[in-house]
Design a protein around this motif. Structure first.
Motif: not given
Length: 654
Positions: A573-583
């Motif tokens: 909840d409240g988290v986006d799958l950003s490029d930084e998180l994917v990396s």
């Protein structure tokens, strides 16, 4: 590779007073030398299973222990020969007779037998005599409707006392019980009940989940109306049930039946086709469960054992069998984390039940534990768990971090047992033990009575290397057959087609030099990037450490010359799958698994497809992403989520 951390060590007293130790000494073996006990259990099979019958106090006539096939081999291809090979032809206790219900209901009538709970907490406690009375009342109704040995009774009920009484009454008559979870839709129920031609269907009127009631009886009528062979429907909780069906003044009649009388019909998940209806012999399942509870689980008279399970999962029959060990079973209905009035999940629900019921053995799953860890819930801070001696987990392997969490936030002095087997054997190939240390991330030991090995691509047994998990010797809880046309052949092809006369279980696993086990996932969902086999569990163990990820599913997506690893995640909840998180995810997987485990594609999805038993349906996600039909969406608890997977690579087929 260094040995994993030992998180719990058995006290020396366990080598004296545990059932496992006493059983070993009764055979003239040293309980400190488990490998010798295990070797004896798989080489002298007649001696082992006979000794187990006696040690566990099975009520019945044992007769001869093993009847070997007369000189035929499983390499013959004619269907008739399948019954005469080493694995198919060996019969255990061919002249034995027992009654499963008699064994489950034995003991002092005043002892606690059942604790029943729902989303409001514990609401019923039954003594053994009270449970016997409930079973006798249902048995009378079954007998009056002609149910007898060879009949099938199907149930569509929640995990309550009525379901338990109906199952035990059915088994008492030598009939087979086919239990279905009430949350299945009409198609899923028809796919299952339609295969078994029941003499009678017993349904709940409704069940409750998150405080909301759902109609079951109307769904059951719809299912029966669509079957070719009509069956009578009896609905619990109605005047028909209470006044016409159940005879509260009836005496329980316990005739003994042949050891291999069909007892339980279990259905596979069905995510790759019509669910297989697996027929299990009543005696084989009883003996298997007694071995697992009494020896491996160290379940003692007076203990209290729980497992949050639907009535259609094999763990239901498994946990109910603790009654034969003199323990009480906790029946839990509803949501394990029911919604509060403000809509938030109550993470402490099952732990309050554990405290209230004095649970000694707490059954759970990695998915449930992931919800607790993600929410930061720490049971030991809120509940008195002094009675707890063991936490057991099934459905998927526990991650190393979940071992850490259990010892840090539930109880330091207890056994954590990740157990692994399946519906196919109605038991475990590897599980826990009171005389083994618990090592972080490993299943403790190979089960007694099972000749297990891991084979490499040459078919050679290997240690410390991933390969196919197999069993090379017969055992009593092997299925009798699959129901339906060509059932014996389909059973043979499911487990023996790859290796004649050797049970191939379908798990990618490793037996360590310590004779513990690591399971990496199902063979049919094994990933093969660049031709190298890797298990999905290896990726989940890394991803599950990330608090930003609520859930995930991994599968392979075929390219022209290779297979890509695809990771789909449900952000917290409240988290986006950003490029930084994917990396960061990719870096974690590269460092903690290997470069080959790194996903080529990472997507955010609203949900992970799961079966009604809560298992990830990796095959369904893979098929949907590839634009292929998912063969049995009715087996999924949330088939609507597949639309997101169908869009992942849709542009490739345009």
């Amino acid at each position: 590779m260094p040995e994993p951390t030992v998180l719990w060590t058995p006290p020396e007293s366990a080598f004296e007073d545990s059932a496992m130790a006493r059983f070993a000494r009764a055979q003239g073996l040293d309980p400190h030398r488990y490998d010798e006990l295990h070797a004896w259990s798989v080489t002298d099979r007649a001696g082992f299973w006979s000794a187990l019958w006696d040690f566990a106090g099975v009520v019945g006539e044992k007769g001869d222990v093993i009847e070997q096939p007369p000189g035929a081999t499983a390499h013959q291809e004619e269907l008739a020969s399948l019954r005469h090979g080493h694995m198919f032809g060996t019969r255990f206790f061919p002249h034995g007779r027992l009654n499963v219900t008699e064994n489950l209901l034995r003991g002092a009538g005043g002892r606690l037998a059942v604790v029943a709970a729902d989303e409001t907490g514990v609401h019923t406690r039954l003594t053994l005599d009270q449970l016997r009375g409930r079973v006798a009342a249902v048995q009378a109704g079954l007998r009056a409707r002609g149910v007898r040995r060879g009949s099938v009774v199907a149930g569509i009920m929640p995990n309550d006392v009525d379901n338990l009484a109906a199952m035990l009454a059915t088994l008492s008559l030598g009939a087979a019980w086919a239990g279905c979870s009430p949350d299945f839709g009409p198609v899923g129920l028809r796919d299952r009940i339609g295969q078994v031609s029941p003499a009678l269907v017993i349904s709940a009127g409704s069940y409750t989940y998150n405080g909301r009631a759902f109609d079951v009886a109307a769904k059951a009528r719809e299912v029966l109306d669509g079957l070719e062979a009509r069956a009578e429907l009896v609905v619990t909780g109605t005047p028909q049930w209470q006044e016409e069906f159940c005879d509260t003044g009836a005496e329980l009649v316990l005739e003994r039946h042949p050891f291999d009388t069909p007892g339980l019909i279990m259905f596979t998940s069905g995510t790759t086709g019509l669910p297989k209806a697996i027929v299990h012999g009543a005696g084989g399942v009883l003996l298997q469960h007694l071995k697992e509870h009494v020896l491996h689980g160290d379940v003692r008279p007076g203990d209290v054992h729980s497992w949050f399970t639907s009535t259609g999962w094999m763990m239901y029959g498994w946990v109910v069998s603790v009654l034969a060990a003199g323990a009480a079973v906790v029946l839990i209905d509803g949501n394990p984390a029911p919604r509060r009035p403000d809509g938030t999940p109550d993470r402490g629900h099952l732990w309050r039940l554990a405290e209230d019921a004095g649970i000694t053995h707490f059954g759970t799953s990695p998915a449930y534990l992931s919800g607790l860890t993600g929410a930061g819930y720490r049971p030991a801070e809120h509940h008195d768990l002094g009675m707890l001696r063991s936490v057991l987990s099934a459905g998927a392997p526990l991650s190393p971090e979940q071992y850490d969490w259990l010892y840090a936030h539930v109880k330091a002095d207890m056994i954590v047992a990740s157990i692994c087997g399946g519906t196919e054997i109605h038991g475990c190939f590897q599980l826990g033990s009171p005389i083994h240390p618990v090592r972080r991330g490993e299943i403790t030991c190979l089960a007694l009575g099972h000749a297990m090995a891991v084979l490499d691509e040459r078919g050679a047994p290997v240690v410390g290397v991933k390969g196919e998990l197999v069993c090379t010797e017969p055992f009593p809880s092997m299925p009798l057959t699959f129901l339906g046309e060509g059932g014996l052949r389909r059973y043979h092809d499911a487990y023996f087609a790859d290796r004649p006369d050797i049970w191939t279980h379908g798990d990618l696993a490793e037996i360590t030099p310590r004779r513990s086990v690591v399971v990496y996932g199902r063979s049919d969902t094994t990933l093969k990037p660049q031709g190298v086999r890797i298990g999905t569990a290896e990726i989940y163990r890394v991803v599950d450490r990330r608090p930003e990820i609520a859930d995930a599913v991994v599968f392979g997506h075929q390219r022209a010359t290779d297979e890509d690893v695809v990771l789909c995640v449900v952000p917290a909840d409240g988290v986006d799958l950003s490029d930084e998180l994917v990396s960061a995810l990719r870096a974690d997987i590269r460092a903690q698994a290997s470069p080959r485990h790194v996903p080529a594609q990472v997507f955010a999805v609203p949900a992970v497809p799961v079966t009604h038993n809560g298992k990830k349906a990796e095959g369904a996600a893979k098929a949907a992403a590839a634009g292929l039909p998912v063969k049995n969406e009715a087996s999924l608890a949330n088939p609507q989520c597949l639309s997101a997977y169908r869009q992942l690579f849709a542009q490739e087929t345009v």
